[in-house]
Write a protein that holds these residues in place. Structure first.
Motif, short mmCIF file in Angstrom:
data_model
loop_
_atom_site.label_atom_id
_atom_site.label_comp_id
_atom_site.label_asym_id
_atom_site.label_seq_id
_atom_site.Cartn_x
_atom_site.Cartn_y
_atom_site.Cartn_z
N ARG A 7 0.74 -1.37 0.19
CA ARG A 7 0.05 0.05 -0.23
C ARG A 7 0.92 1.16 0.03
O ARG A 7 0.55 2.21 -0.89
CB ARG A 7 -0.93 -0.11 1.35
N ASP A 96 -6.53 10.77 4.73
CA ASP A 96 -6.47 9.28 4.44
C ASP A 96 -5.44 8.69 5.30
O ASP A 96 -5.72 7.68 6.17
CB ASP A 96 -6.15 9.04 2.77
N TYR A 100 -6.19 6.30 8.82
CA TYR A 100 -5.75 5.08 8.66
C TYR A 100 -4.83 4.75 9.77
O TYR A 100 -5.31 3.61 10.50
CB TYR A 100 -4.91 4.80 7.18
N ARG A 104 -5.80 2.49 13.27
CA ARG A 104 -5.34 1.54 13.68
C ARG A 104 -4.78 1.50 15.09
O ARG A 104 -4.71 0.45 15.60
CB ARG A 104 -4.01 0.98 12.79
N LYS A 119 -13.81 1.72 9.85
CA LYS A 119 -13.72 2.88 10.01
C LYS A 119 -14.08 3.27 11.39
O LYS A 119 -15.10 2.78 11.97
CB LYS A 119 -14.58 4.06 9.05
N GLY A 123 -10.36 7.63 14.12
CA GLY A 123 -9.79 7.70 12.74
C GLY A 123 -10.36 9.09 11.98
O GLY A 123 -9.36 9.66 11.52
N GLN A 160 -13.98 12.09 4.13
CA GLN A 160 -14.45 10.96 4.64
C GLN A 160 -15.97 10.36 4.27
O GLN A 160 -16.25 9.46 4.29
CB GLN A 160 -14.50 10.93 6.34
N ASP A 163 -15.79 8.76 1.02
CA ASP A 163 -15.20 7.56 1.15
C ASP A 163 -16.37 6.52 1.74
O ASP A 163 -16.78 5.53 1.05
CB ASP A 163 -14.19 7.47 2.26
N HIS A 185 -4.62 -0.79 -2.94
CA HIS A 185 -5.49 0.39 -2.84
C HIS A 185 -7.04 -0.13 -3.39
O HIS A 185 -7.87 0.69 -3.36
CB HIS A 185 -5.16 1.57 -3.26
#
Length: 211
Positions: A7, A96, A100, A104, A119, A123, A160, A163, A185
């Motif tokens: 990625r 992004d 991400y 995480r 999501k 985040g 977002q 997305d 991706h």
């Protein structure tokens, strides 16, 4: 090679291509934008096959408007066209990346579990913070309008939302990715869904004298 490495490498390659085309401008940037919009529309039509004419028409404008917005920003904004275009990229990409890694590391509360289970609220905040900080850094290092400073985190929310909209479409279609063009991706829609609203909103801000 693990998924994150793939990625990152793929992401760096896309950033380099986008920046080179943006700096060169003219036909180089126009070709890249046209190719991206065409690829997006191709993926859109695959997703919405059988959904009705209104989805096809909506997809045409979904892909056309941000393409026109990016070209307008680059070529119709005077000497600041490139700086403003790069601000659009910085806000979108930092959203992004921030979302991400914050998701995480700190993600606990689901943002939209029925649409995109991965999501998180944390985040989202991470993406907004990254967009605000890096967007502000770019504005302060250029001659861009300081009115863009508060717009960066707001546009991060829009990114977002873009997305999530695409995730909803994929869930309705029963697919994981919009395509397989970009290692790590997915497809072009997967990668550019956040850029769509940011580009259009930036032109709207410019029309209002805020950019």
């Amino acid at each position: 090679m693990n998924e994150l490495t793939t990625r990152v490498i793929s992401g760096i390659a896309m950033v380099v291509v986008a920046l080179m085309a943006a700096v060169l401008g003219g036909y180089y940037f126009a070709f890249l934008v046209a190719a991206a919009a065409t690829g997006m529309f191709y993926e859109w039509m695959r997703i919405v096959r059988g959904w009705g004419l209104h989805w096809s028409v909506g997809g045409f404008f979904y892909c056309l408007l941000p393409a026109l917005a990016l070209l307008w920003i680059r070529d119709r904004s005077g000497d600041q066209g490139l700086s403003l275009l790069l601000w659009v990229f910085v806000v979108t990409w930092s959203t992004d990346i921030g979302a991400y890694f914050a998701g995480r590391r700190f993600g606990k509360r689901k943002l939209a579990p029925t649409i995109s289970p991965g999501k998180t609220v944390e985040g989202l905040w991470g993406g907004m913070a990254a967009a605000a900080l890096l967007g502000a850094a770019w504005v302060l290092s250029t001659d861009l309008n300081w009115a863009l400073l508060p717009l960066a985190p707001l546009f991060a929310v829009a990114a977002q939302a873009g997305d999530l909209f695409e995730s909803k479409m994929k869930r309705m279609a029963g697919i994981k990715d919009s395509g397989s063009w970009l290692p790590g991706h997915g497809g072009l829609l997967d990668r550019l869904d956040g850029l769509v609203p940011v580009a259009v909103l930036t032109v709207a801000a410019q029309a209002a004298g805020l950019a």
